[in-house]
Design an enzyme around this catalytic site. Sequence first.
Site, PDB file in Angstrom:
ATOM      1  N   ASP A 299       0.813  -1.217   0.000  1.00  0.00           N
ATOM      2  CA  ASP A 299       0.000   0.000   0.000  1.00  0.00           C
ATOM      3  C   ASP A 299       0.851   1.274   0.000  1.00  0.00           C
ATOM      4  O   ASP A 299       2.019   1.267   0.383  1.00  0.00           O
ATOM      5  CB  ASP A 299      -0.862   0.060   1.272  1.00  0.00           C
ATOM      6  CG  ASP A 299      -2.029  -0.912   1.216  1.00  0.00           C
ATOM      7  OD1 ASP A 299      -2.030  -1.789   0.331  1.00  0.00           O
ATOM      8  OD2 ASP A 299      -2.924  -0.794   2.074  1.00  0.00           O
ATOM      9  N   ASP A 300       0.171   2.348  -0.346  1.00  0.00           N
ATOM     10  CA  ASP A 300       0.632   3.733  -0.152  1.00  0.00           C
ATOM     11  C   ASP A 300       1.683   4.214  -1.155  1.00  0.00           C
ATOM     12  O   ASP A 300       2.091   5.363  -1.108  1.00  0.00           O
ATOM     13  CB  ASP A 300       1.165   3.982   1.270  1.00  0.00           C
ATOM     14  CG  ASP A 300       0.104   3.827   2.340  1.00  0.00           C
ATOM     15  OD1 ASP A 300      -1.066   3.584   1.982  1.00  0.00           O
ATOM     16  OD2 ASP A 300       0.433   3.948   3.525  1.00  0.00           O
ATOM     17  N   HIS A 350      -6.094   3.102  -4.026  1.00  0.00           N
ATOM     18  CA  HIS A 350      -5.988   3.408  -2.595  1.00  0.00           C
ATOM     19  C   HIS A 350      -6.414   4.866  -2.375  1.00  0.00           C
ATOM     20  O   HIS A 350      -5.927   5.536  -1.473  1.00  0.00           O
ATOM     21  CB  HIS A 350      -4.551   3.159  -2.132  1.00  0.00           C
ATOM     22  CG  HIS A 350      -4.379   2.970  -0.639  1.00  0.00           C
ATOM     23  ND1 HIS A 350      -5.232   2.229   0.140  1.00  0.00           N
ATOM     24  CD2 HIS A 350      -3.436   3.446   0.217  1.00  0.00           C
ATOM     25  CE1 HIS A 350      -4.815   2.243   1.407  1.00  0.00           C
ATOM     26  NE2 HIS A 350      -3.729   2.991   1.481  1.00  0.00           N
ATOM     27  N   HIS A 354      -5.185   9.304  -0.226  1.00  0.00           N
ATOM     28  CA  HIS A 354      -5.190   8.536   1.019  1.00  0.00           C
ATOM     29  C   HIS A 354      -6.219   9.062   2.016  1.00  0.00           C
ATOM     30  O   HIS A 354      -5.947   9.299   3.193  1.00  0.00           O
ATOM     31  CB  HIS A 354      -3.799   8.525   1.670  1.00  0.00           C
ATOM     32  CG  HIS A 354      -3.569   7.330   2.550  1.00  0.00           C
ATOM     33  ND1 HIS A 354      -3.875   7.318   3.887  1.00  0.00           N
ATOM     34  CD2 HIS A 354      -3.095   6.098   2.264  1.00  0.00           C
ATOM     35  CE1 HIS A 354      -3.577   6.127   4.390  1.00  0.00           C
ATOM     36  NE2 HIS A 354      -3.100   5.366   3.427  1.00  0.00           N
ATOM     37  N   HIS A 441       3.852  -2.196   3.083  1.00  0.00           N
ATOM     38  CA  HIS A 441       3.928  -0.857   2.492  1.00  0.00           C
ATOM     39  C   HIS A 441       5.277  -0.697   1.791  1.00  0.00           C
ATOM     40  O   HIS A 441       6.312  -0.768   2.461  1.00  0.00           O
ATOM     41  CB  HIS A 441       3.779   0.221   3.579  1.00  0.00           C
ATOM     42  CG  HIS A 441       2.455   0.166   4.300  1.00  0.00           C
ATOM     43  ND1 HIS A 441       2.205  -0.721   5.320  1.00  0.00           N
ATOM     44  CD2 HIS A 441       1.311   0.878   4.114  1.00  0.00           C
ATOM     45  CE1 HIS A 441       0.954  -0.544   5.746  1.00  0.00           C
ATOM     46  NE2 HIS A 441       0.392   0.415   5.029  1.00  0.00           N
TER      47      HIS A 441
HETATM   48 NI    NI Z   1      -2.637   3.295   3.274  1.00  0.00          NI
END
Ligand code: NI
Length: 474
Positions: A299-300, A350, A354, A441
């Site tokens: 993620d991210d 995502h 965020h 991540h």
């Molecule tokens: Ni996230």
Amino acid sequence: MRKKALSALLAAILLLTILTGCNGDPVSAPVGGHVSSQGGSSTLPPDSSVLSQTSATPQIIGEDDGVRIIRFREESDECYIHVLYGAFKVKELDAMIKDEVYRRIDRFQQRRLTAMSETSRNDTYLTMQYEQARYDADTVTLAFESNEMRQGQFIHDSFAFCVNTSTGERKYLKDFVDFDGAKAFLVEQSARAVLKQYPQLEEGYVRDKIDANLKDTSDFIIEPDTLTLLFDADLFGMTQYGVTIRVPVSRVEIDTYLKEKKEAENSQGQTPQDPPAAPPADTPTPPAEGDKVVCLTFDDGPHATNTSVLLDLLGQYQAKATFFVVGNRAEKYGQVLSRAAAEGHAVGNHTYSHANLTKLSAGDKLGQVTSGAQAIENACGVSPKLIRPPYGARAPGETEIAGERVTLWDVDPQDWKYKDPQRVASHILSHVQSGSIVLLHDLYATSVEAAGIVLQELSAQGYRFVTVEELWGL
Ligand code: NI
């Protein structure tokens, strides 16, 4: 607040004097136009000729808690000046205070004498008074209010000095509180106080004004248990007689805020991105009998360097992963995202920036999701089928957002918190089962390193690494 009984009495006498008045005309309640109290402060030097022409001399009229009370008064047919100020019997401090006070008297005189017509010199007055508060044996604050009436225009000005009477130093907010650390809290408290006093003001406007103006050197009164911030109502375009907005904040509240803030920062490590609130875990999808598969999800990102290193690693194990990327990062790092897509990894949404989707209106939520998807498509040509809501935050029972399937996880090593590849890898290895979805991540080099350990170990155990889309047969 400790108030001077004496100066309060003097103020009362003074007000009576004004109202019954010089020139025989009562001074009416302040009316009319707003005049900035900022302008023209440098019109005259402190030792101006205007003052030296006056016959009035300052007089010591008393003493309160070690501070001399000094009065400067000038009354004529044309004006009325009544000023009270304090002196500490400390040369530098007294000079500094006198300077500030007389600068305002000079400014007033200058404004008065340059008035357009003779008649406008009537109904002209300047009053200044102060209150005094003690923090400890050496630390005293004098908080002034200056009120000026000229040509029917009213000017209010508040200013304060906090000084150490032993060292002769002036003290600032940072001498009493962690100003930078507590600023957000002080701005919030101040905004609330201002909005309570002036509910007609717009909240964002008030916050911005305070945020821009609250500085280490701002006016305040410090007492053992309380910090009181002082704001001129003028700052918010509000002009009234004698209005200084006071924001008392207890020192305990400030300390509590700082303590909680520090704890929150520690528990979050260095990541601003995903807080610890884990969503209910997804149940792993049972794969076909005998087939051992696992989904690594990241993620991210994308991240300029870590994502590339990760792609190299995944390639070594013929592993496929799923990247839940943030739209505004996809815009920045399109190249590495294109590479991920080209190498057979899945790219999911995502959101654009965020956002916590559960805190948005329906329209804003849709905007976050569709603009996130659009940014991904622009960057790598993939239209995402999966969405992972930031923080795992979704409406109860929500399985699809804007046509994208909600994807959570069942293994969370909290890699944003533990920047220790071995620890993160151990957590994954001890929790993973066939069909698991693992949350990582790729913003962190340590997470990529942990992925390397997991790839090696699970490959050796006969696992295949597949995308979530493949796991779910999408
Ligand atoms: Ni996230």
